[in-house]
Write a protein that holds these residues in place. Structure first.
Motif, short mmCIF file in Angstrom:
data_model
loop_
_atom_site.label_atom_id
_atom_site.label_comp_id
_atom_site.label_asym_id
_atom_site.label_seq_id
_atom_site.Cartn_x
_atom_site.Cartn_y
_atom_site.Cartn_z
N VAL A 1 2.59 10.11 10.10
CA VAL A 1 3.87 9.67 9.54
C VAL A 1 5.04 10.59 9.89
O VAL A 1 6.18 10.18 9.83
CB VAL A 1 3.82 9.47 8.00
CG1 VAL A 1 2.97 8.29 7.64
CG2 VAL A 1 3.35 10.72 7.31
N SER B 1 0.81 -1.22 0.00
CA SER B 1 0.00 0.00 0.00
C SER B 1 0.84 1.27 0.00
O SER B 1 0.34 2.36 -0.19
CB SER B 1 -0.91 0.02 1.21
OG SER B 1 -0.12 0.09 2.37
N LEU B 2 2.15 1.15 0.21
CA LEU B 2 2.99 2.36 0.25
C LEU B 2 3.49 2.72 -1.14
O LEU B 2 4.21 1.94 -1.75
CB LEU B 2 4.19 2.12 1.16
CG LEU B 2 3.97 2.29 2.65
CD1 LEU B 2 5.29 2.05 3.38
CD2 LEU B 2 3.43 3.64 3.01
N VAL C 1 0.96 8.98 -0.17
CA VAL C 1 0.90 8.02 0.94
C VAL C 1 -0.47 8.09 1.59
O VAL C 1 -1.09 7.08 1.93
CB VAL C 1 2.00 8.33 1.98
CG1 VAL C 1 1.80 7.51 3.24
CG2 VAL C 1 3.39 8.07 1.40
N TYR C 2 -0.98 9.34 1.69
CA TYR C 2 -2.28 9.56 2.33
C TYR C 2 -3.41 8.89 1.54
O TYR C 2 -4.28 8.23 2.10
CB TYR C 2 -2.51 11.07 2.46
CG TYR C 2 -3.95 11.48 2.57
CD1 TYR C 2 -4.72 11.08 3.66
CD2 TYR C 2 -4.54 12.26 1.59
CE1 TYR C 2 -6.04 11.45 3.77
CE2 TYR C 2 -5.86 12.64 1.69
CZ TYR C 2 -6.61 12.23 2.78
OH TYR C 2 -7.91 12.59 2.87
N HIS D 1 -3.32 6.35 -0.20
CA HIS D 1 -3.28 4.90 -0.05
C HIS D 1 -3.47 4.46 1.40
O HIS D 1 -3.52 3.27 1.67
CB HIS D 1 -1.94 4.36 -0.56
CG HIS D 1 -1.82 4.45 -2.04
ND1 HIS D 1 -2.01 3.37 -2.85
CD2 HIS D 1 -1.58 5.50 -2.85
CE1 HIS D 1 -1.88 3.76 -4.11
NE2 HIS D 1 -1.61 5.04 -4.13
N SER D 2 -3.56 5.42 2.31
CA SER D 2 -3.69 5.02 3.71
C SER D 2 -5.16 4.89 4.08
O SER D 2 -6.03 5.26 3.30
CB SER D 2 -3.03 6.06 4.61
OG SER D 2 -3.86 7.19 4.68
N ASP D 3 -5.44 4.39 5.27
CA ASP D 3 -6.84 4.26 5.67
C ASP D 3 -7.27 5.47 6.50
O ASP D 3 -8.28 5.45 7.17
CB ASP D 3 -7.04 2.96 6.46
CG ASP D 3 -6.04 2.85 7.59
OD1 ASP D 3 -5.24 3.79 7.74
OD2 ASP D 3 -6.04 1.83 8.29
N SER D 4 -6.47 6.52 6.44
CA SER D 4 -6.78 7.71 7.22
C SER D 4 -7.76 8.59 6.45
O SER D 4 -7.70 8.67 5.22
CB SER D 4 -5.48 8.47 7.46
OG SER D 4 -5.69 9.48 8.38
N VAL E 1 7.89 5.44 7.02
CA VAL E 1 7.64 5.19 5.59
C VAL E 1 8.94 5.09 4.79
O VAL E 1 9.17 4.14 4.06
CB VAL E 1 6.77 6.32 4.99
CG1 VAL E 1 6.55 6.08 3.51
CG2 VAL E 1 5.44 6.41 5.71
N ASN F 1 -3.13 12.23 8.76
CA ASN F 1 -2.20 11.28 8.16
C ASN F 1 -0.78 11.82 8.17
O ASN F 1 0.16 11.11 8.53
CB ASN F 1 -2.64 11.00 6.72
CG ASN F 1 -1.75 9.97 6.07
OD1 ASN F 1 -1.69 8.84 6.51
ND2 ASN F 1 -1.01 10.39 5.07
#
Ligand SMILES: [Zn+2]
Length: 585
Positions: free
Chosen positions: A43, A10-11, A27-28, A30-33, A66, A39
């Protein structure tokens, strides 16, 4: 635990030259935030607020969470931040300090050197090279914010040479076009392109550093061996060189202003001081363009490809060092070494200093003698002296310490000697004016002693008037009146949302002006405009009326309530006046 070399799927990986902000945004995604801010906080280990886009800090936290899946933390520093850009104008120690602060963070944004003209608005808008963007969308499928997109004073893509477009509209676009204008003039475009390319070279860590720049200036005769600068000449000639200006209006103004350049270039003569990289870039462009004027002591052979078979003893006759050979052949020193070695002539040039010679040089270095005079005294190149200096542990620090103590003594004694002139004790203002360099140095390094010393001087009758002030700041601010008006207009436009008072703070925010810029404007008599209460109350009421045109509420009291305004006597009368005008109309 995740292995170092297996990044979680996911990164998203960083793209070459990408800024940390741009990477963080991906990154955001792809994140669950749910929140971009949250987010970034997670990180970075801290809020992004106050973090400079050029030099993001707490990089080590980011590296742990990350970055480590892709890079070492040093790579992160040099490939995705502006560290190499700023480090080019700093001493090694200062550079290391900066790196440490970027890694472990601190309070407030990092600002190694203040950007020249930081009072001018620098709109915080997204800018892209359209060609780069097209290529990214085809090859990657998304847009990438690269370092040159946010680099100070850069208006062109260093790779394509295209003008960097602004991708927003409204006041932000106005603001941007106020600062960056695409030029049709060939010389202005060339200046802008060269500036962009040189900036990119600094970012990649392969541009000329301040040290190199000093050597070049010395070779061109702008700087003496002792490091004092012919500043007036340098200012005049560099101004003439950039007479056509740049596409960045602030930069154009900067290169046209004598006082501003003089002050910046003056700093070059002190090896411990750094200047903003923008000045270094200007100087690099200037010196590069004029380097053909440098008189060369030896005639350079027409440069072709040299093969060691061609290298006869006669070809290197009269050369005392590898450097001299290189100069004669018109090749790099490393190539010359290689050629000599292959031709079997290397022994002649491998002139190692006998050991007692080395000891003598080191002894001189210990006594804090300047490198140039050590080199001249022992008949070796300054480069050799520098190399030797590095071999002795702690020598550099000891030299620095000795030089510092010697300077302290000298400055203090100069001040003491200056105390009485023409049989009377001078005033503090006189000391500041006449011994400016000593004053500044003491203020920086020996504040307490200076305070005591100044107290012993005669009190100044009148405050010393400032001299040699740059007209630039005044001009820069004055030329922005139109901009201020537009920002004010946009802050007072009625829209569907409830109108708010266009306070000074709000207008400044629209312009992305920091507090410092607002303060400077105020000192220059150029106040950022603000809406007065009457205009605001009328606007609010107008908005209520537009919202429900059939509404008829008799009293001013109820109008104010409906508009959500605090009721004061003054506002009631404004309301009444507005109602009466309506009836008259
Ligand atoms: Zn491009």
């Amino acid at each position: 635990m995740m292995g170092k070399n297996t990044p979680p799927s996911s990164l998203p990986a960083p793209v070459q030259e990408e800024t940390l902000a741009s990477w963080l945004d991906r990154v955001y995604i792809h994140s669950d935030s749910f929140h971009r801010r949250a987010n970034r906080r997670s990180v970075l280990g801290a809020p992004w607020r106050n973090v400079s886009g050029l030099l993001p800090y707490r990089l080590r936290v980011f590296a742990d969470s990350v970055g480590q899946h892709f890079y070492s933390d040093t790579e992160l520093l040099t490939l995705h931040t502006f560290y190499p850009y700023f480090a080019a104008t700093m001493t090694d120690t200062a550079g290391r300090d900066l790196a440490e602060r970027i890694f472990s963070g601190g309070r407030g944004p990092l600002c190694p050197t203040r950007e020249p003209l930081s009072l001018a608005a620098r709109p915080d808008v997204g800018r892209y090279c359209l060609q780069c963007q097209r290529e990214d969308r085809i090859s990657l499928g998304f847009d990438v914010g690269r370092r040159y997109n946010v680099a100070p004073f850069v208006t062109r893509c260093p790779f394509h040479g295209d003008f960097i477009s602004v991708l927003s509209d409204g006041v932000e676009r106005d603001l941007a076009s106020f600062r960056w204008k695409e030029s049709q003039s060939a010389t202005t475009r060339r200046n802008a392109q060269q500036f962009a390319r040189e900036t990119q070279r600094l970012l990649e860590g392969c541009g000329a550093t301040l040290m190199t720049c000093r050597h070049r200036l010395e070779a061109m005769g702008y700087m003496t061996k002792e490091g004092s600068l012919r500043v007036k000449q340098l200012v005049d000639e560099s101004r003439a060189h950039f007479a056509d200006g740049f596409e960045d209006q602030a930069l154009s103004r900067l290169v046209a202003d004598k006082e501003m350049l003089r002050r910046a270039f003056q700093r070059l003569s002190d090896t411990r001081r750094s200047i903003h990289p923008a000045y270094l870039i200007l100087l690099n462009l200037f010196t590069e363009a004029h380097s053909s004027d440098v008189p060369t002591s030896e005639k350079t052979e027409p440069s072709g490809v040299w093969r060691h078979e061609d290298l006869r003893k006669s070809a290197v006759e009269g050369c005392s060092s590898v450097t001299a050979v290189a100069r004669k052949l018109g090749v790099a020193t490393t190539t010359a070494t290689l050629l000599l070695r292959r031709a079997g002539l290397a022994d002649r040039f491998n002139v190692r200093q006998p050991d007692d010679g080395i000891a003598a040089i080191l002894r001189d270095l210990e006594a804090a003698t300047p490198v140039a005079s050590v080199a001249a005294h022992h008949g070796v190149t300054p480069l050799r002296v520098y190399r030797l200096m590095r071999t002795a542990p702690g020598l550099i620090e000891r030299r620095r310490e000795r030089a510092y103590v010697a300077e302290l003594k000298l400055r203090r004694s100069t001040a003491e000697a200056a105390r009485t002139t023409d049989g009377r004790v001078i005033t503090a203002a006189e000391f500041r004016g006449t011994y400016r360099n000593d004053y500044c140095w003491l203020l920086k390094h020996d504040k307490e002693w200076l305070r005591v010393y100044l107290a012993t001087l005669t009190r100044s009758a009148v405050s010393a008037s400032r001299t040699g002030r740059s007209s630039l700041t005044v001009e820069a601010a004055a030329s922005e009146i139109e901009l201020l008006r537009r920002a004010y207009d946009s802050a007072t436009q009625i829209d569907e949302r409830r109108p708010y008072r266009a306070s000074r703070k709000r207008v400044a925010k629209t312009l992305k002006l920091n507090d410092y810029a607002v303060k400077i404007r105020k000192e220059l008599g150029l106040l950022v405009p603000a809406e007065d209460d009457e205009a605001f109350v009328r606007r609010r009421i107008e908005w209520v009326k537009n919202l429900s045109p059939d509404l008829n509420i008799g009293s001013s009291e109820r109008w104010l309530k409906k508009a959500g305004l605090r009721r004061t006597k003054n506002r009631r009368s404004i309301c009444v006046a507005a109602a009466r005008e309506n009836v008259d109309a």
